[in-house]
Design a protein around this motif. Structure first.
Motif, PDB file in Angstrom:
ATOM      1  N   GLU A   9       0.871  -1.166   0.000  1.00  0.00           N
ATOM      2  CA  GLU A   9       0.000   0.000   0.000  1.00  0.00           C
ATOM      3  C   GLU A   9       0.911   1.220   0.000  1.00  0.00           C
ATOM      4  OE1 GLU A   9      -3.517  -0.152   2.648  1.00  0.00           O
ATOM      5  OE2 GLU A   9      -2.667  -2.087   3.241  1.00  0.00           O
ATOM      6  N   ARG A  10       1.326   1.620  -1.195  1.00  0.00           N
ATOM      7  CA  ARG A  10       2.300   2.714  -1.336  1.00  0.00           C
ATOM      8  C   ARG A  10       1.836   4.009  -0.684  1.00  0.00           C
ATOM      9  NH1 ARG A  10       6.383   3.256  -4.886  1.00  0.00           N
ATOM     10  NH2 ARG A  10       5.582   5.271  -5.555  1.00  0.00           N
ATOM     11  N   ASP A  11       0.541   4.281  -0.710  1.00  0.00           N
ATOM     12  CA  ASP A  11       0.032   5.530  -0.160  1.00  0.00           C
ATOM     13  C   ASP A  11       0.143   5.595   1.364  1.00  0.00           C
ATOM     14  OD1 ASP A  11      -1.973   3.504  -0.128  1.00  0.00           O
ATOM     15  OD2 ASP A  11      -3.546   5.012   0.083  1.00  0.00           O
ATOM     16  N   ARG A  12       0.355   4.462   2.017  1.00  0.00           N
ATOM     17  CA  ARG A  12       0.517   4.422   3.477  1.00  0.00           C
ATOM     18  C   ARG A  12       1.973   4.305   3.917  1.00  0.00           C
ATOM     19  NH1 ARG A  12      -2.012  -0.253   5.534  1.00  0.00           N
ATOM     20  NH2 ARG A  12      -1.260   0.495   7.504  1.00  0.00           N
ATOM     21  N   CYS A  13       2.893   4.132   2.967  1.00  0.00           N
ATOM     22  CA  CYS A  13       4.319   3.954   3.266  1.00  0.00           C
ATOM     23  C   CYS A  13       4.878   5.212   3.931  1.00  0.00           C
ATOM     24  CB  CYS A  13       5.082   3.660   1.976  1.00  0.00           C
ATOM     25  SG  CYS A  13       6.865   3.464   2.218  1.00  0.00           S
ATOM     26  N   ILE A  14       5.667   5.004   5.005  1.00  0.00           N
ATOM     27  CA  ILE A  14       6.271   6.137   5.713  1.00  0.00           C
ATOM     28  C   ILE A  14       7.756   6.288   5.391  1.00  0.00           C
ATOM     29  CG2 ILE A  14       4.554   6.078   7.568  1.00  0.00           C
ATOM     30  CD1 ILE A  14       6.722   4.709   9.335  1.00  0.00           C
ATOM     31  N   THR A  34       9.293   6.257  -0.859  1.00  0.00           N
ATOM     32  CA  THR A  34       8.176   5.323  -0.861  1.00  0.00           C
ATOM     33  C   THR A  34       8.612   3.975  -1.433  1.00  0.00           C
ATOM     34  OG1 THR A  34       6.658   7.175  -1.176  1.00  0.00           O
ATOM     35  CG2 THR A  34       5.796   4.992  -1.639  1.00  0.00           C
ATOM     36  N   ALA A  59       4.920   0.529   9.213  1.00  0.00           N
ATOM     37  CA  ALA A  59       3.600   1.003   8.773  1.00  0.00           C
ATOM     38  C   ALA A  59       2.690  -0.149   8.338  1.00  0.00           C
ATOM     39  CB  ALA A  59       3.748   2.002   7.640  1.00  0.00           C
ATOM     40  N   VAL A  61       2.593  -1.944   5.568  1.00  0.00           N
ATOM     41  CA  VAL A  61       2.070  -1.746   4.220  1.00  0.00           C
ATOM     42  C   VAL A  61       2.382  -2.895   3.280  1.00  0.00           C
ATOM     43  CG1 VAL A  61       2.169   0.747   4.485  1.00  0.00           C
ATOM     44  CG2 VAL A  61       4.030  -0.410   3.330  1.00  0.00           C
TER      45      VAL A  61
END
Length: 65
Positions: A9-14, A34, A59, A61
């Motif tokens: 889930e790239r959009d949640r990667c920190i 990311t 995270a 992800v």
């Protein structure tokens, strides 16, 4: 090839980079830090590193199915 597939889930990667640290042959980071999956279906020999990256991700992800 194994039956394992890596999804992220790239959009949640920190951008912690633990995936790259644990499995550099499977993961990289883009210019923003990311996660980028280099190999969606790891070989059987790469599966332990894929699992280590999944468990090390702060995270959460990374998923293996």
């Amino acid at each position: 090839m194994s039956d394992v597939k890596i999804t992220v889930e790239r959009d949640r990667c920190i951008g912690a980079g633990q995936c790259v640290f644990n499995a550099p042959e499977l993961f990289d980071q883009d210019d923003e830090g990311t996660v980028v999956v280099l190999e969606e279906q790891p070989s059987p020999e790469q599966e332990p590193a894929a699992h280590a990256a999944e468990h090390a991700c702060p995270a959460r992800v990374i998923s293996l199915s």
